[in-house]
Design an enzyme around this catalytic site. Structure first.
Site, PDB file in Angstrom:
ATOM      1  N   ASP A  44       2.626  32.628 -30.805  1.00  0.00           N
ATOM      2  CA  ASP A  44       4.006  32.170 -30.728  1.00  0.00           C
ATOM      3  C   ASP A  44       4.043  30.742 -31.277  1.00  0.00           C
ATOM      4  O   ASP A  44       3.002  30.091 -31.412  1.00  0.00           O
ATOM      5  CB  ASP A  44       4.463  32.218 -29.268  1.00  0.00           C
ATOM      6  N   ASP A  86       3.626  31.400 -24.562  1.00  0.00           N
ATOM      7  CA  ASP A  86       3.914  30.591 -23.378  1.00  0.00           C
ATOM      8  C   ASP A  86       5.027  31.166 -22.514  1.00  0.00           C
ATOM      9  O   ASP A  86       5.320  30.590 -21.466  1.00  0.00           O
ATOM     10  CB  ASP A  86       4.317  29.172 -23.805  1.00  0.00           C
TER      11      ASP A  86
END
Length: 253
Positions: free
Chosen positions: A13, A193
């Site tokens: 990400d 995250d």
């Protein structure tokens, strides 16, 4: 950790994982709100809206700002809705256009690598593991940010929010990465995250690492039950069988 033994590629990400993008996003969001004479939100609030792409970011910002202004007007003894307001759906379209304009100005200067990211990516790349990036951020902003931070050369596949029909937490972006890298989903590790990242990995059949320092709507990443949880980005290296120096620091830290 057993799931990491068969890993043949790693996808990451962007916001909250590799890059602290909150300063640039906040500047763009607040500039767009201010241009529409709406209350500005500030970084502590904007970080709780990050993760689902620009359209959802703007929806969250507008819903909050309209409610905030209604509260302010009520406190002043005024009607909660100004008769001169344009309809909310039109406000949203204008806000998104304003956001794109302002984020083009703030994206690069308002994005910073988290600690250990540069050296860890370099080590993974040098080991021969193919690396990919998967983000819900609008695609036109992704390449300039990666280039400005000096990490663009590490990724053989980059998937932005405009490159798929279904953004994370849908599995489509990760399945697309696996296909492009000629890997089975089980051989691909996804590092993120937020709950969107972990949900996408589970839906795609990929192993997942959840990082504790990101945004994630203010909730603990452990609630999403990733396969592995790390507090520091460079913990990836020993987990994947590579040497890790505890004193390594990125030049961007």
């Amino acid at each position: 950790m057993d799931k990491l033994q068969s890993i043949r590629g790693v996808a990451f990400d962007l916001d909250g994982t590799l890059v602290d993008s909150a300063p640039g996003l906040t500047a763009a969001v607040d500039s767009a709100l201010y241009a529409l004479e709406l209350p500005v939100a500030g970084e502590d609030r904007v970080v709780t809206w990050i993760g689902n792409g620009a359209d959802v970011l703007m929806e969250r910002a507008l819903n909050w700002a309209r409610q905030e202004r209604a509260t302010q007007r009520a406190a002043q003894g005024k009607p909660s809705v100004d008769s001169h307001d344009i309809p909310q759906d039109e406000q949203l379209r204008v806000l998104r256009r304003l956001f794109d304009r302002y984020y083009a100005e703030f994206a690069e200067e308002g994005s910073f690598l988290f600690p250990h990211v540069e050296q860890t990516l370099a080590a993974l790349h040098a080991s021969g593991l193919p690396l990919a990036l998967v983000t819900n951020k609008p695609t036109p902003f992704v390449a300039p940010i990666l280039a400005s931070l000096g990490i663009d050369s590490y990724f053989s596949v980059v998937i932005g929010g405009d490159d798929v029909q279904n953004k994370k937490p849908h599995p489509e972006p990760l399945l697309k990465v696996a296909e492009k890298l000629s890997l089975t989903p089980e051989a691909l590790l996804f590092v993120g995250d937020s709950r969107n990242d972990i949900q996408a990995a589970k839906a795609a059949g990929c192993a997942s690492v959840g990082l504790t320092y990101g945004y994630n709507y203010g909730e603990a990443i452990a609630l999403s039950e990733p396969d592995v949880i790390f507090d520091h980005f460079n913990e990836l290296l020993p987990a994947l069988g590579l040497a890790n120096s505890e004193n390594q620091e990125s030049k961007h830290d």
